[in-house]
Write a protein that holds these residues in place. Structure first.
Motif, PDB file in Angstrom:
ATOM      1  N   ASN A 137       1.086  -1.104   0.049  1.00 57.44           N
ATOM      2  CA  ASN A 137      -0.207  -0.026  -0.169  1.00 57.44           C
ATOM      3  C   ASN A 137       0.756   1.283   0.177  1.00 57.44           C
ATOM      4  O   ASN A 137       1.758   1.435   0.650  1.00 57.44           O
ATOM      5  CB  ASN A 137      -0.859  -0.003   1.129  1.00 57.44           C
ATOM      6  CG  ASN A 137      -1.787  -1.089   1.247  1.00 57.44           C
ATOM      7  OD1 ASN A 137      -2.352  -1.220   0.043  1.00 57.44           O
ATOM      8  ND2 ASN A 137      -2.149  -1.666   2.208  1.00 57.44           N
ATOM      9  N   ASP A 138       0.485   2.076  -0.638  1.00 61.68           N
ATOM     10  CA  ASP A 138       1.379   3.514  -0.994  1.00 61.68           C
ATOM     11  C   ASP A 138       1.153   4.208   0.353  1.00 61.68           C
ATOM     12  O   ASP A 138      -0.017   4.337   0.882  1.00 61.68           O
ATOM     13  CB  ASP A 138       0.770   4.360  -2.332  1.00 61.68           C
ATOM     14  CG  ASP A 138       1.853   5.377  -2.475  1.00 61.68           C
ATOM     15  OD1 ASP A 138       3.006   5.292  -2.019  1.00 61.68           O
ATOM     16  OD2 ASP A 138       1.336   6.687  -2.631  1.00 61.68           O
ATOM     17  N   PRO A 145      -3.498   2.280  -9.190  1.00 60.17           N
ATOM     18  CA  PRO A 145      -4.687   2.005  -8.476  1.00 60.17           C
ATOM     19  C   PRO A 145      -4.607   0.621  -7.967  1.00 60.17           C
ATOM     20  O   PRO A 145      -4.510  -0.331  -8.561  1.00 60.17           O
ATOM     21  CB  PRO A 145      -5.865   2.318  -9.408  1.00 60.17           C
ATOM     22  CG  PRO A 145      -5.215   3.107 -10.642  1.00 60.17           C
ATOM     23  CD  PRO A 145      -3.651   2.536 -10.679  1.00 60.17           C
ATOM     24  N   ALA A 146      -5.188   0.416  -6.794  1.00 64.71           N
ATOM     25  CA  ALA A 146      -5.495  -0.722  -6.133  1.00 64.71           C
ATOM     26  C   ALA A 146      -6.750  -1.223  -6.250  1.00 64.71           C
ATOM     27  O   ALA A 146      -7.653  -0.731  -5.698  1.00 64.71           O
ATOM     28  CB  ALA A 146      -5.051  -0.825  -4.690  1.00 64.71           C
ATOM     29  N   SER A 147      -7.000  -2.382  -7.295  1.00 63.40           N
ATOM     30  CA  SER A 147      -8.367  -2.657  -7.705  1.00 63.40           C
ATOM     31  C   SER A 147      -9.443  -3.133  -6.511  1.00 63.40           C
ATOM     32  O   SER A 147     -10.445  -2.978  -6.934  1.00 63.40           O
ATOM     33  CB  SER A 147      -8.151  -3.646  -8.582  1.00 63.40           C
ATOM     34  OG  SER A 147      -7.600  -4.940  -8.202  1.00 63.40           O
ATOM     35  N   MET A 148      -8.667  -3.701  -5.760  1.00 70.30           N
ATOM     36  CA  MET A 148      -9.688  -4.361  -4.598  1.00 70.30           C
ATOM     37  C   MET A 148      -9.878  -3.237  -3.385  1.00 70.30           C
ATOM     38  O   MET A 148     -11.137  -3.124  -3.184  1.00 70.30           O
ATOM     39  CB  MET A 148      -9.083  -5.305  -3.909  1.00 70.30           C
ATOM     40  CG  MET A 148      -8.543  -6.664  -4.768  1.00 70.30           C
ATOM     41  SD  MET A 148     -10.017  -7.375  -5.539  1.00 70.30           S
ATOM     42  CE  MET A 148     -10.183  -8.761  -4.246  1.00 70.30           C
ATOM     43  N   GLY A 156      -9.459   0.118  -3.541  1.00 73.61           N
ATOM     44  CA  GLY A 156      -9.724   1.688  -4.070  1.00 73.61           C
ATOM     45  C   GLY A 156      -8.667   2.261  -3.638  1.00 73.61           C
ATOM     46  O   GLY A 156      -8.690   3.717  -4.050  1.00 73.61           O
ATOM     47  N   GLY A 157      -7.635   2.146  -2.954  1.00 74.84           N
ATOM     48  CA  GLY A 157      -6.529   2.835  -2.738  1.00 74.84           C
ATOM     49  C   GLY A 157      -5.403   2.954  -3.891  1.00 74.84           C
ATOM     50  O   GLY A 157      -5.806   2.745  -4.845  1.00 74.84           O
ATOM     51  N   THR A 158      -4.067   3.095  -3.287  1.00 77.03           N
ATOM     52  CA  THR A 158      -3.059   2.997  -4.359  1.00 77.03           C
ATOM     53  C   THR A 158      -2.051   2.050  -3.756  1.00 77.03           C
ATOM     54  O   THR A 158      -1.639   2.033  -2.704  1.00 77.03           O
ATOM     55  CB  THR A 158      -2.416   4.439  -4.575  1.00 77.03           C
ATOM     56  OG1 THR A 158      -2.009   4.909  -3.478  1.00 77.03           O
ATOM     57  CG2 THR A 158      -3.163   5.375  -5.152  1.00 77.03           C
ATOM     58  N   LEU A 159      -1.467   1.418  -4.918  1.00 77.48           N
ATOM     59  CA  LEU A 159      -0.353   0.451  -4.756  1.00 77.48           C
ATOM     60  C   LEU A 159       0.984   1.265  -5.092  1.00 77.48           C
ATOM     61  O   LEU A 159       1.068   1.791  -6.020  1.00 77.48           O
ATOM     62  CB  LEU A 159      -0.566  -0.840  -5.303  1.00 77.48           C
ATOM     63  CG  LEU A 159      -1.407  -1.684  -4.819  1.00 77.48           C
ATOM     64  CD1 LEU A 159      -1.732  -3.016  -5.664  1.00 77.48           C
ATOM     65  CD2 LEU A 159      -1.203  -2.198  -3.490  1.00 77.48           C
ATOM     66  N   PHE A 160       1.999   0.852  -4.016  1.00 76.51           N
ATOM     67  CA  PHE A 160       3.480   1.330  -4.560  1.00 76.51           C
ATOM     68  C   PHE A 160       4.191  -0.016  -4.972  1.00 76.51           C
ATOM     69  O   PHE A 160       3.843  -0.991  -4.615  1.00 76.51           O
ATOM     70  CB  PHE A 160       4.058   1.563  -3.175  1.00 76.51           C
ATOM     71  CG  PHE A 160       5.551   1.692  -3.349  1.00 76.51           C
ATOM     72  CD1 PHE A 160       6.158   2.642  -3.961  1.00 76.51           C
ATOM     73  CD2 PHE A 160       6.247   0.592  -2.744  1.00 76.51           C
ATOM     74  CE1 PHE A 160       7.704   2.832  -3.967  1.00 76.51           C
ATOM     75  CE2 PHE A 160       7.787   0.682  -3.012  1.00 76.51           C
ATOM     76  CZ  PHE A 160       8.479   1.842  -3.450  1.00 76.51           C
ATOM     77  N   ARG A 161       4.807   0.274  -6.069  1.00 71.50           N
ATOM     78  CA  ARG A 161       5.400  -0.962  -6.690  1.00 71.50           C
ATOM     79  C   ARG A 161       6.960  -0.452  -7.091  1.00 71.50           C
ATOM     80  O   ARG A 161       7.233   0.610  -7.405  1.00 71.50           O
ATOM     81  CB  ARG A 161       4.816  -1.294  -8.159  1.00 71.50           C
ATOM     82  CG  ARG A 161       5.510  -2.443  -8.867  1.00 71.50           C
ATOM     83  CD  ARG A 161       4.521  -2.791  -9.951  1.00 71.50           C
ATOM     84  NE  ARG A 161       3.250  -3.202  -9.864  1.00 71.50           N
ATOM     85  CZ  ARG A 161       2.709  -4.171  -9.463  1.00 71.50           C
ATOM     86  NH1 ARG A 161       3.564  -5.375  -9.073  1.00 71.50           N
ATOM     87  NH2 ARG A 161       1.615  -4.497  -9.272  1.00 71.50           N
TER      88      ARG A 161
END
Length: 164
Positions: free
Chosen positions: A94-95, A123-126, A128-133
């Motif tokens: 999670n970002d 975008p984190a599909s499940m 609704g937040g954002t993912l850091f990669r």
């Protein structure tokens, strides 16, 4: 002789071509590069090889591209002296503010030499937040272990996943 060039400019078509043309005119060989556009700016890093005796003329020619809006910094390259093996991994979580500092701090504390770091948020599909990669390429010497690197990264947060 090898040179490392860093290039910054307002983004527009033809920047890489103009740089490549100047390097070729100086009898240089373009060995590798990383280039990207971010927030309307072109940013690049290029490794070139030059014949002996061509440094001064090449330096003058490349720095002369400032009149065309290219800010170029030139450094002489050198070979690594410590034997090391290259590794790659991906970190996803999670970002949040500070996550890049946390990841790079964990690596620095282990004296891991980062040679390529690519980060993005998506975008984190499940949730609704954002993912850091982060995709990280690094070297380890014979006294360092991949297991130690993975454990240190996974210890940063329960939601952080490390994929080798």
């Amino acid at each position: 002789m090898e040179l490392i060039l860093t290039v910054m400019a307002d983004d527009r078509p033809g920047i890489a071509e103009r740089l490549a043309r100047e390097i070729e005119q100086q009898q240089g060989n373009w060995l590798e590069s990383r280039m990207a556009t971010m927030a309307g700016k072109f940013a690049g890093i290029v490794r070139i090889e030059l014949p002996d005796g061509h440094f001064e003329a090449t330096q003058q020619a490349l720095l002369g591209l400032a009149s065309e809006g290219l800010a170029i910094q030139i450094e002489r390259g050198h070979n690594a002296t410590t034997p090391a093996t290259e590794h790659r991994l991906e970190v996803v979580g999670n970002d949040r503010p500070g996550i890049v500092r946390e990841v790079t701090n964990a690596l620095a504390n282990l004296a891991v030499n980062v040679i390529d770091l690519q980060t993005e948020i998506e975008p984190a599909s499940m949730s609704g937040g954002t993912l850091f990669r982060a995709k990280i390429e690094f070297t380890l010497n014979e006294s360092q272990s991949m297991t130690g690197v993975v454990k240190a990264l996974e210890a940063l947060s329960p939601d952080l996943m490390v994929d080798i």
